[in-house]
Design a protein around this motif. Structure first.
Motif, PDB file in Angstrom:
ATOM      1  N   LEU A 170     -44.461 -26.441 -39.073  1.00  0.00           N
ATOM      2  CA  LEU A 170     -45.047 -27.631 -39.672  1.00  0.00           C
ATOM      3  C   LEU A 170     -46.468 -27.384 -40.148  1.00  0.00           C
ATOM      4  O   LEU A 170     -46.926 -27.999 -41.119  1.00  0.00           O
ATOM      5  N   CYS A 171     -47.206 -26.499 -39.466  1.00  0.00           N
ATOM      6  CA  CYS A 171     -48.576 -26.203 -39.891  1.00  0.00           C
ATOM      7  C   CYS A 171     -48.633 -25.662 -41.316  1.00  0.00           C
ATOM      8  O   CYS A 171     -49.615 -25.891 -42.025  1.00  0.00           O
ATOM      9  N   ASP A 172     -47.613 -24.927 -41.737  1.00  0.00           N
ATOM     10  CA  ASP A 172     -47.600 -24.368 -43.092  1.00  0.00           C
ATOM     11  C   ASP A 172     -46.159 -24.123 -43.532  1.00  0.00           C
ATOM     12  O   ASP A 172     -45.684 -22.980 -43.559  1.00  0.00           O
ATOM     13  N   PRO A 173     -45.440 -25.196 -43.887  1.00  0.00           N
ATOM     14  CA  PRO A 173     -44.038 -25.029 -44.288  1.00  0.00           C
ATOM     15  C   PRO A 173     -43.870 -24.130 -45.504  1.00  0.00           C
ATOM     16  O   PRO A 173     -42.891 -23.371 -45.586  1.00  0.00           O
ATOM     17  N   GLU A 174     -44.804 -24.207 -46.453  1.00  0.00           N
ATOM     18  CA  GLU A 174     -44.678 -23.365 -47.651  1.00  0.00           C
ATOM     19  C   GLU A 174     -44.761 -21.888 -47.289  1.00  0.00           C
ATOM     20  O   GLU A 174     -44.023 -21.059 -47.845  1.00  0.00           O
ATOM     21  N   ALA A 175     -45.658 -21.545 -46.369  1.00  0.00           N
ATOM     22  CA  ALA A 175     -45.744 -20.154 -45.930  1.00  0.00           C
ATOM     23  C   ALA A 175     -44.461 -19.722 -45.234  1.00  0.00           C
ATOM     24  O   ALA A 175     -43.953 -18.613 -45.467  1.00  0.00           O
ATOM     25  N   ALA A 176     -43.926 -20.584 -44.383  1.00  0.00           N
ATOM     26  CA  ALA A 176     -42.675 -20.256 -43.702  1.00  0.00           C
ATOM     27  C   ALA A 176     -41.547 -20.053 -44.701  1.00  0.00           C
ATOM     28  O   ALA A 176     -40.725 -19.126 -44.564  1.00  0.00           O
ATOM     29  N   ASP A 177     -41.477 -20.888 -45.710  1.00  0.00           N
ATOM     30  CA  ASP A 177     -40.445 -20.755 -46.740  1.00  0.00           C
ATOM     31  C   ASP A 177     -40.549 -19.406 -47.438  1.00  0.00           C
ATOM     32  O   ASP A 177     -39.539 -18.734 -47.686  1.00  0.00           O
ATOM     33  N   ILE A 178     -41.767 -18.977 -47.745  1.00  0.00           N
ATOM     34  CA  ILE A 178     -41.974 -17.677 -48.381  1.00  0.00           C
ATOM     35  C   ILE A 178     -41.470 -16.554 -47.483  1.00  0.00           C
ATOM     36  O   ILE A 178     -40.795 -15.619 -47.934  1.00  0.00           O
ATOM     37  N   VAL A 179     -41.777 -16.639 -46.198  1.00  0.00           N
ATOM     38  CA  VAL A 179     -41.360 -15.581 -45.263  1.00  0.00           C
ATOM     39  C   VAL A 179     -39.844 -15.534 -45.128  1.00  0.00           C
ATOM     40  O   VAL A 179     -39.234 -14.456 -45.221  1.00  0.00           O
ATOM     41  N   PHE A 180     -39.212 -16.676 -44.937  1.00  0.00           N
ATOM     42  CA  PHE A 180     -37.758 -16.679 -44.749  1.00  0.00           C
ATOM     43  C   PHE A 180     -37.016 -16.240 -46.012  1.00  0.00           C
ATOM     44  O   PHE A 180     -35.909 -15.710 -45.922  1.00  0.00           O
ATOM     45  N   ARG A 181     -37.609 -16.453 -47.176  1.00  0.00           N
ATOM     46  CA  ARG A 181     -36.946 -16.076 -48.421  1.00  0.00           C
ATOM     47  C   ARG A 181     -37.430 -14.734 -48.968  1.00  0.00           C
ATOM     48  O   ARG A 181     -37.065 -14.349 -50.087  1.00  0.00           O
ATOM     49  N   SER A 182     -38.198 -13.992 -48.204  1.00  0.00           N
ATOM     50  CA  SER A 182     -38.842 -12.778 -48.706  1.00  0.00           C
ATOM     51  C   SER A 182     -37.892 -11.611 -48.895  1.00  0.00           C
ATOM     52  O   SER A 182     -38.219 -10.657 -49.621  1.00  0.00           O
ATOM     53  N   GLY A 183     -36.770 -11.619 -48.232  1.00  0.00           N
ATOM     54  CA  GLY A 183     -35.890 -10.456 -48.243  1.00  0.00           C
ATOM     55  C   GLY A 183     -36.186  -9.470 -47.134  1.00  0.00           C
ATOM     56  O   GLY A 183     -35.379  -8.566 -46.870  1.00  0.00           O
ATOM     57  N   VAL A 184     -37.328  -9.619 -46.459  1.00  0.00           N
ATOM     58  CA  VAL A 184     -37.619  -8.798 -45.279  1.00  0.00           C
ATOM     59  C   VAL A 184     -36.774  -9.323 -44.119  1.00  0.00           C
ATOM     60  O   VAL A 184     -36.668 -10.536 -43.934  1.00  0.00           O
ATOM     61  N   PRO A 185     -36.152  -8.456 -43.326  1.00  0.00           N
ATOM     62  CA  PRO A 185     -35.357  -8.945 -42.187  1.00  0.00           C
ATOM     63  C   PRO A 185     -36.207  -9.797 -41.244  1.00  0.00           C
ATOM     64  O   PRO A 185     -37.316  -9.411 -40.870  1.00  0.00           O
ATOM     65  N   VAL A 277     -30.940 -24.600 -39.548  1.00  0.00           N
ATOM     66  CA  VAL A 277     -30.268 -23.374 -39.123  1.00  0.00           C
ATOM     67  C   VAL A 277     -28.760 -23.606 -39.218  1.00  0.00           C
ATOM     68  O   VAL A 277     -28.195 -24.418 -38.485  1.00  0.00           O
ATOM     69  N   ASP A 278     -28.114 -22.887 -40.120  1.00  0.00           N
ATOM     70  CA  ASP A 278     -26.693 -23.081 -40.407  1.00  0.00           C
ATOM     71  C   ASP A 278     -25.860 -22.215 -39.459  1.00  0.00           C
ATOM     72  O   ASP A 278     -25.386 -21.141 -39.825  1.00  0.00           O
ATOM     73  N   LEU A 279     -25.678 -22.709 -38.240  1.00  0.00           N
ATOM     74  CA  LEU A 279     -24.968 -21.933 -37.223  1.00  0.00           C
ATOM     75  C   LEU A 279     -23.478 -21.818 -37.503  1.00  0.00           C
ATOM     76  O   LEU A 279     -22.812 -20.924 -36.966  1.00  0.00           O
ATOM     77  N   HIS A 280     -22.939 -22.700 -38.304  1.00  0.00           N
ATOM     78  CA  HIS A 280     -21.488 -22.730 -38.522  1.00  0.00           C
ATOM     79  C   HIS A 280     -21.087 -22.340 -39.940  1.00  0.00           C
ATOM     80  O   HIS A 280     -19.916 -22.474 -40.307  1.00  0.00           O
ATOM     81  N   GLY A 281     -22.031 -21.866 -40.734  1.00  0.00           N
ATOM     82  CA  GLY A 281     -21.712 -21.370 -42.059  1.00  0.00           C
ATOM     83  C   GLY A 281     -21.247 -22.429 -43.041  1.00  0.00           C
ATOM     84  O   GLY A 281     -20.518 -22.115 -43.987  1.00  0.00           O
ATOM     85  N   VAL A 282     -21.687 -23.671 -42.839  1.00  0.00           N
ATOM     86  CA  VAL A 282     -21.172 -24.743 -43.689  1.00  0.00           C
ATOM     87  C   VAL A 282     -21.807 -24.740 -45.076  1.00  0.00           C
ATOM     88  O   VAL A 282     -21.243 -25.314 -46.015  1.00  0.00           O
ATOM     89  N   THR A 283     -22.985 -24.106 -45.236  1.00  0.00           N
ATOM     90  CA  THR A 283     -23.644 -24.118 -46.539  1.00  0.00           C
ATOM     91  C   THR A 283     -23.145 -23.023 -47.463  1.00  0.00           C
ATOM     92  O   THR A 283     -23.366 -23.079 -48.670  1.00  0.00           O
ATOM     93  N   GLY A 284     -22.506 -22.013 -46.905  1.00  0.00           N
ATOM     94  CA  GLY A 284     -22.086 -20.880 -47.710  1.00  0.00           C
ATOM     95  C   GLY A 284     -23.210 -19.918 -48.058  1.00  0.00           C
ATOM     96  O   GLY A 284     -22.984 -18.931 -48.762  1.00  0.00           O
ATOM     97  N   ARG A 285     -24.419 -20.188 -47.586  1.00  0.00           N
ATOM     98  CA  ARG A 285     -25.537 -19.296 -47.839  1.00  0.00           C
ATOM     99  C   ARG A 285     -25.452 -18.073 -46.929  1.00  0.00           C
ATOM    100  O   ARG A 285     -24.881 -18.136 -45.843  1.00  0.00           O
ATOM    101  N   PRO A 286     -26.017 -16.943 -47.347  1.00  0.00           N
ATOM    102  CA  PRO A 286     -25.936 -15.732 -46.535  1.00  0.00           C
ATOM    103  C   PRO A 286     -26.569 -15.924 -45.153  1.00  0.00           C
ATOM    104  O   PRO A 286     -27.653 -16.494 -45.030  1.00  0.00           O
ATOM    105  N   ALA A 287     -25.887 -15.451 -44.141  1.00  0.00           N
ATOM    106  CA  ALA A 287     -26.408 -15.511 -42.767  1.00  0.00           C
ATOM    107  C   ALA A 287     -27.339 -14.322 -42.575  1.00  0.00           C
ATOM    108  O   ALA A 287     -26.965 -13.297 -41.995  1.00  0.00           O
ATOM    109  N   ASP A 288     -28.570 -14.458 -43.049  1.00  0.00           N
ATOM    110  CA  ASP A 288     -29.479 -13.315 -43.146  1.00  0.00           C
ATOM    111  C   ASP A 288     -30.648 -13.360 -42.165  1.00  0.00           C
ATOM    112  O   ASP A 288     -31.562 -12.542 -42.249  1.00  0.00           O
ATOM    113  N   VAL A 289     -30.631 -14.301 -41.224  1.00  0.00           N
ATOM    114  CA  VAL A 289     -31.691 -14.394 -40.216  1.00  0.00           C
ATOM    115  C   VAL A 289     -31.078 -14.274 -38.827  1.00  0.00           C
ATOM    116  O   VAL A 289     -30.053 -14.902 -38.542  1.00  0.00           O
ATOM    117  N   GLU A 290     -31.688 -13.455 -37.966  1.00  0.00           N
ATOM    118  CA  GLU A 290     -31.299 -13.420 -36.565  1.00  0.00           C
ATOM    119  C   GLU A 290     -31.998 -14.565 -35.842  1.00  0.00           C
ATOM    120  O   GLU A 290     -33.215 -14.716 -35.957  1.00  0.00           O
TER     121      GLU A 290
END
Length: 318
Positions: A170-185, A277-290
């Motif tokens: 919540l302190c910086d959602p835009e920064a978090a979005d950049i990190v999660f979408r960066s392609g870095v594991p 967090v799509d634990l059940h794969g309902v969005t069809g988006r790649p499960a790319d985060v541990e």
């Protein structure tokens, strides 16, 4: 071989224990510590990182200050949890700790470390993700020098700052979005996992029994932390969120993880900063985060107690 690690943090009581764990354990090669505004202002979180290193005798690890506010929106702090200093509880001596501040800013220090190492480095951010996002935006060519990002933030369930959002995100959602979408594991340890790692009176007694100046400081930290968590959240014992990141790097068996798609809500009236967090794969988006799920709490606390024992009384309380 030890895992080469850079800690990016906002000390903070739980960040303090993460520094101790990373500095003490032979499985971790702690290359640098960078700080960000979060639990308190940047000035205070940076001073606290230096105080913790001084108290534990951690020297030779560069510490650099980073961003003092989020990419967008107002700055938040967590004074109700961590106090006016960000590390209330221990009686730190007045004046400057004998651990210096690196003259570089955080992003420059991380860049230099990444370029100097022959192998990729793991980034461990345990505060708002502003520094990491700025690094990725300013130096996209360095993404390949990052082995992975192991962070504390978010949740598979509810938040702790709003009903939907955890504090760091919540302190910086835009920064978090950049990190999660960066392609870095990315590996995420959220509240659903960290709330299992509670510093019970039995745990605090184990640390007190070590009988060193550092263990006494740790008891003071946990005692204060327990008071605020009881008053604010009604917890019977405070959760030590941040050290799950380094504990996972030391022993991956301590926290079970699942792979899932994770998105950060940026615009919701009531849900800004939530991690979906799509634990059940309902969005069809790649499960790319541990995503961390179940914690071996006994094994986790064994690591923390041993870290305090290892560092012992080597430092000062300045």
């Amino acid at each position: 071989m030890p895992v080469p690690v850079i800690l990016d943090c906002d000390p903070g009581h739980d960040d303090a224990f993460n520094i101790l764990l990373a500095a003490a354990h032979p499985a971790i090669d702690l290359l640098a510590i960078t700080t960000v505004a979060g639990n308190q202002t940047l000035e205070k979180t940076t001073l606290n990182a230096r105080r913790v290193c001084a108290a534990a005798g951690v020297r030779g690890v560069p510490i650099a200050a980073g961003r003092d506010r989020p990419l967008h929106g107002p700055r938040r702090i967590a004074e109700d949890i961590h106090g006016a200093s960000g590390l209330d509880g221990p009686g730190f001596a007045q004046g400057e700790p004998d651990v210096p501040l690196d003259p570089r800013d955080a992003v420059t220090l991380v860049r230099d470390v990444l370029l100097a190492r022959p192998e990729p480095v793991t980034l461990v951010p345990t505060g708002p993700l502003t520094n990491i996002a700025v690094l990725l935006l300013a130096h996209p060519e360095l993404a390949g020098r990052i082995e992975r990002i192991v962070l504390m933030g978010g949740s598979t369930d509810r938040g702790n700052t709003t009903p939907a959002a955890e504090f760091n995100i919540l302190c910086d959602p835009e920064a978090a979005d950049i990190v999660f979408r960066s392609g870095v594991p990315v590996t995420m340890f959220g509240l659903n996992a960290t709330h299992q790692a509670r510093a019970t009176p039995e745990v605090v007694a184990r640390i007190a029994e070590l009988g060193t100046p550092l263990s006494a400081l740790c008891v003071d930290l946990l005692t204060y932390f327990a008071t605020t968590y009881r008053e604010v959240f009604g917890f019977d014992a405070p959760p030590l969120h941040d050290p799950l990141t380094v504990a996972h790097l030391i022993d991956p068996s301590l926290v079970t993880v699942v792979r899932a798609a994770v998105a950060v809500e940026l615009n919701g009236t009531h849900t800004r900063g939530a991690t979906l967090v799509d634990l059940h794969g309902v969005t069809g988006r790649p499960a790319d985060v541990e995503v961390g799920m179940e914690v071996d709490t006994e094994g986790f606390w064994d690591l923390i107690v041993e870290a305090v024992r290892t560092l012992g009384g080597r430092g000062t309380t300045s």
